[in-house]
Design a protein around this motif. Structure first.
Motif, PDB file in Angstrom:
ATOM      1  N   SER A 282      35.267  -8.007 -30.629  1.00  0.00           N
ATOM      2  CA  SER A 282      36.714  -7.851 -30.658  1.00  0.00           C
ATOM      3  C   SER A 282      37.379  -9.210 -30.519  1.00  0.00           C
ATOM      4  CB  SER A 282      37.200  -6.926 -29.534  1.00  0.00           C
ATOM      5  OG  SER A 282      37.057  -7.556 -28.276  1.00  0.00           O
ATOM      6  N   THR A 283      38.578  -9.318 -31.048  1.00  0.00           N
ATOM      7  CA  THR A 283      39.341 -10.561 -30.920  1.00  0.00           C
ATOM      8  C   THR A 283      39.647 -10.835 -29.458  1.00  0.00           C
ATOM      9  OG1 THR A 283      40.362 -10.088 -33.057  1.00  0.00           O
ATOM     10  CG2 THR A 283      41.428 -11.752 -31.691  1.00  0.00           C
ATOM     11  N   ARG A 284      40.032  -9.802 -28.740  1.00  0.00           N
ATOM     12  CA  ARG A 284      40.378  -9.954 -27.324  1.00  0.00           C
ATOM     13  C   ARG A 284      39.191 -10.491 -26.531  1.00  0.00           C
ATOM     14  NH1 ARG A 284      42.487  -5.519 -26.888  1.00  0.00           N
ATOM     15  NH2 ARG A 284      44.680  -6.052 -26.707  1.00  0.00           N
TER      16      ARG A 284
ATOM     17  N   ILE B  86      37.082 -16.816 -36.636  1.00  0.00           N
ATOM     18  CA  ILE B  86      36.498 -15.728 -35.857  1.00  0.00           C
ATOM     19  C   ILE B  86      35.910 -14.680 -36.796  1.00  0.00           C
ATOM     20  CG2 ILE B  86      38.079 -16.071 -33.921  1.00  0.00           C
ATOM     21  CD1 ILE B  86      39.588 -13.565 -34.847  1.00  0.00           C
ATOM     22  N   CYS B  87      34.896 -13.977 -36.316  1.00  0.00           N
ATOM     23  CA  CYS B  87      34.244 -12.932 -37.114  1.00  0.00           C
ATOM     24  C   CYS B  87      33.884 -11.774 -36.196  1.00  0.00           C
ATOM     25  CB  CYS B  87      32.991 -13.496 -37.785  1.00  0.00           C
ATOM     26  SG  CYS B  87      32.065 -12.285 -38.737  1.00  0.00           S
ATOM     27  N   THR B  88      34.353 -10.579 -36.520  1.00  0.00           N
ATOM     28  CA  THR B  88      34.100  -9.403 -35.684  1.00  0.00           C
ATOM     29  C   THR B  88      33.266  -8.327 -36.375  1.00  0.00           C
ATOM     30  OG1 THR B  88      36.163  -8.366 -36.418  1.00  0.00           O
ATOM     31  CG2 THR B  88      36.265  -9.727 -34.430  1.00  0.00           C
ATOM     32  N   ARG B  89      32.969  -8.501 -37.665  1.00  0.00           N
ATOM     33  CA  ARG B  89      32.207  -7.470 -38.369  1.00  0.00           C
ATOM     34  C   ARG B  89      31.616  -8.024 -39.657  1.00  0.00           C
ATOM     35  NH1 ARG B  89      37.696  -4.204 -39.298  1.00  0.00           N
ATOM     36  NH2 ARG B  89      38.690  -6.108 -38.668  1.00  0.00           N
ATOM     37  N   ALA B  90      30.717  -7.250 -40.230  1.00  0.00           N
ATOM     38  CA  ALA B  90      30.146  -7.579 -41.534  1.00  0.00           C
ATOM     39  C   ALA B  90      30.839  -6.730 -42.603  1.00  0.00           C
ATOM     40  CB  ALA B  90      28.646  -7.349 -41.530  1.00  0.00           C
ATOM     41  N   TYR B  91      30.557  -7.066 -43.861  1.00  0.00           N
ATOM     42  CA  TYR B  91      31.237  -6.388 -44.980  1.00  0.00           C
ATOM     43  C   TYR B  91      30.264  -6.261 -46.139  1.00  0.00           C
ATOM     44  CZ  TYR B  91      34.815  -5.544 -48.576  1.00  0.00           C
ATOM     45  OH  TYR B  91      35.571  -5.009 -49.585  1.00  0.00           O
TER      46      TYR B  91
END
Length: 545
Positions: A467-469, A489-494
């Motif tokens: 999460s960003t937080r 920043i990176c919170t997930r894959a795609y």
């Protein structure tokens, strides 16, 4: 409030807003404000999905809808439905021309839009992001399974399907572009008439998509407004501001702020909203806010309340009054830096929040980007390359273990705007300006390349996490500043093939042990422990002066 006091309050509030924008501009950088593509219908359903969940959950739900209900390559059938809907609307318009309908029906508003010059023309800018007709015809269970990551998926799926059915039944087509052609007040009333849309959601659609004058107040904006003293409130008896758990109702805060902010133009309102959302994730969180790193602590009543309370408990209140506040802030920064250093070495929870990696910035014409989508012209982020290291993978899977090695493995990181082809609801505010996705294909099957392909590339840093937080939690101001200015920043894959979101891969971030879930009995007990619900509502209702 008389005219003179209102004028004084206006000057005060405008000064505080200006100070906030300038201060956050210095830390967060110049937020790249550019219109994302997508239809009004995208944003209405997108607003549904944002309710009571994090941005990551809601945006992943919309990405899943895009992946499961993609636009058909053969659009002849869609064009036929559009034409049918337009003919129906034109027929109603001819019948009702010359007199205004007393009925507040959706079709009468659409007729008014046609009367004001609206004519449906699909362009790349306003085209739907997915096949909404397929969503409308799908079973509720299928929609629910698609958006199950956000929670309450059955309720939300039924709400979305019910809205699409009503829109098609009353307007003849799944088209809401005509909302751009009716007065703002009528637009607001129309959106509020949609079951499941509250004031905050409606104001988001109006400000971010329709570019109307509006100011949404969500939990972040409400909390920041109170803590910074923008909204004068009456504290409950024996309570300090930093001890406040129940803030005034968002509707009351929105009403107070809007009585002054309505004089600002749409661009400033958008910028203020966007910055407050980011500020609430990075610094001003609900619990354990990052006060000592916060650039606004000099103007923050929450910080002053907590600091004075702590000083008085230690018998240091008098010293606080006679000491330069700048010196206090410097002392607290040093104290905070020492605490963080201790946490990083002793506590395991920091590593579960974020992982920092070096990365390379890939020019658009770089050979490693062969087969990737061309970067969107308005995308402020570049493609990035994460090079695998022994620390982030098994030695058996790593081809390069020394600096002298010539062969490397790597994963591509895709800019969010490029991954979604610049098409996302609510003007793309789901994503941070410096956010990227990890390419799922090159995570599962990393690209193999020689040293000479990265030798002269610019280097940068990426923070990865869930999460960003979490990624910004307990960070020093210097590190936050560095990440915004020079990092990503990176919170997930795609998954580029299907367009589906994926969890952050272990190669980039290994999540620590989870906190044990509470039992139903514990949850029930926690809900009943605070004050009586009616008492809480009474307190919130009477807080704003």
């Amino acid at each position: 409030m008389d005219e003179e006091k209102m004028r004084e309050e206006e000057i005060r509030l405008f000064g505080q807003v200006r100070s906030f924008i300038e201060c956050t501009e210095h830390i967060q950088g110049n937020m790249y404000v550019s219109q994302w593509k997508g239809s009004v219908l995208d944003s209405v359903v997108g607003a549904f999905l944002t309710q009571n969940v994090s941005d990551i959950s809601s945006s992943s739900s919309f990405l899943s809808l895009m992946a499961n209900f993609p636009l058909k390559e053969n659009v002849a059938e869609q064009d036929r439905k559009r034409t049918r809907g337009q003919k129906m609307a034109n027929a109603r318009n001819l019948l009702g021309k010359g007199k205004k309908s007393k009925d507040f029906g959706w079709h009468s508003l659409k007729n008014e839009a046609y009367f004001n010059g609206y004519k449906y023309e699909e362009t790349d800018e306003n085209k739907d992001s997915l096949d909404w007709e397929a969503v409308r015809c799908a079973e509720v269970g299928e929609i629910s399974d698609t958006i199950k990551t956000r929670g309450q998926s059955n309720v939300m799926a039924a709400r979305i399907k019910g809205f699409l059915n009503r829109l098609f039944r009353e307007c003849g087509s799944l088209d809401l572009e005509w909302l751009r052609f009716i007065p703002p007040d009528e637009t607001k009333n129309f959106l509020l008439s949609i079951e499941g849309l509250g004031l905050k959601s409606v104001e988001c659609i109006r400000l971010l998509t329709l570019k109307q004058l509006a100011f949404p107040v969500d939990t972040n904006v409400a909390r920041i407004s109170v803590r910074l003293g923008w909204v004068p409130i009456t504290l409950p008896e024996n309570n300090q501001l930093h001890e406040l758990e129940n803030y005034p109702k968002r509707e009351d805060i929105q009403k107070y702020l809007w009585s002054y902010l309505h004089q600002l133009d749409q661009h400033i309102l958008y910028l203020l909203h966007y910055k407050m959302i980011t500020f609430g994730k990075v610094f001003c969180t609900k619990k354990n806010p990052n006060c000592y790193s916060c650039p606004m602590k000099g103007e923050c009543k929450h910080f002053a309340s907590a600091h004075v309370s702590g000083a008085s408990e230690e018998g240091g209140c008098r010293q606080l009054v006679h000491t330069d506040m700048e010196d206090i802030f410097k002392q607290e920064e040093n104290k905070f830096a020492h605490q963080n250093m201790t946490r990083d070495t002793k506590n395991k929870h920091v590593s579960s929040l974020r992982t920092m990696h070096d990365a390379y910035v890939l020019p658009d014409s770089h050979p490693l980007l062969e087969g990737m989508d061309r970067r969107e012209y308005a995308d402020p982020c570049p493609y990035l390359l994460h090079v695998w290291t022994p620390e982030t993978c098994n030695d058996n899977a790593h081809l390069s273990t020394t600096q002298e090695s010539e062969i490397f493995k790597g994963t591509i990181l895709i800019p969010c705007r490029t991954a979604t082809r610049g098409r996302f609801p609510l003007n793309g505010t789901y994503f941070q300006a410096n956010e990227v996705f990890a390419d799922d294909e090159t995570t599962q099957n990393p690209i193999i390349f020689r040293r000479n392909l990265i030798q002269n590339l610019e280097r940068t840093i990426i923070y990865t996490g869930n999460s960003t937080r979490g990624m910004y939690k307990e960070q020093s101001l210097e590190k936050i500043f560095t990440c915004f200015k020079n990092g990503f920043i990176c919170t997930r894959a795609y998954d580029r093939r299907t367009g589906s979101p994926k969890p952050i891969p272990g190669i980039l971030h290994k999540r620590g042990s989870k906190t044990p879930k509470r039992t139903k009995g514990q949850v029930k007990e926690a809900k009943n422990t605070p004050k009586d619900r009616e008492t809480i509502l009474d307190v919130r209702q009477n807080m704003i002066k």
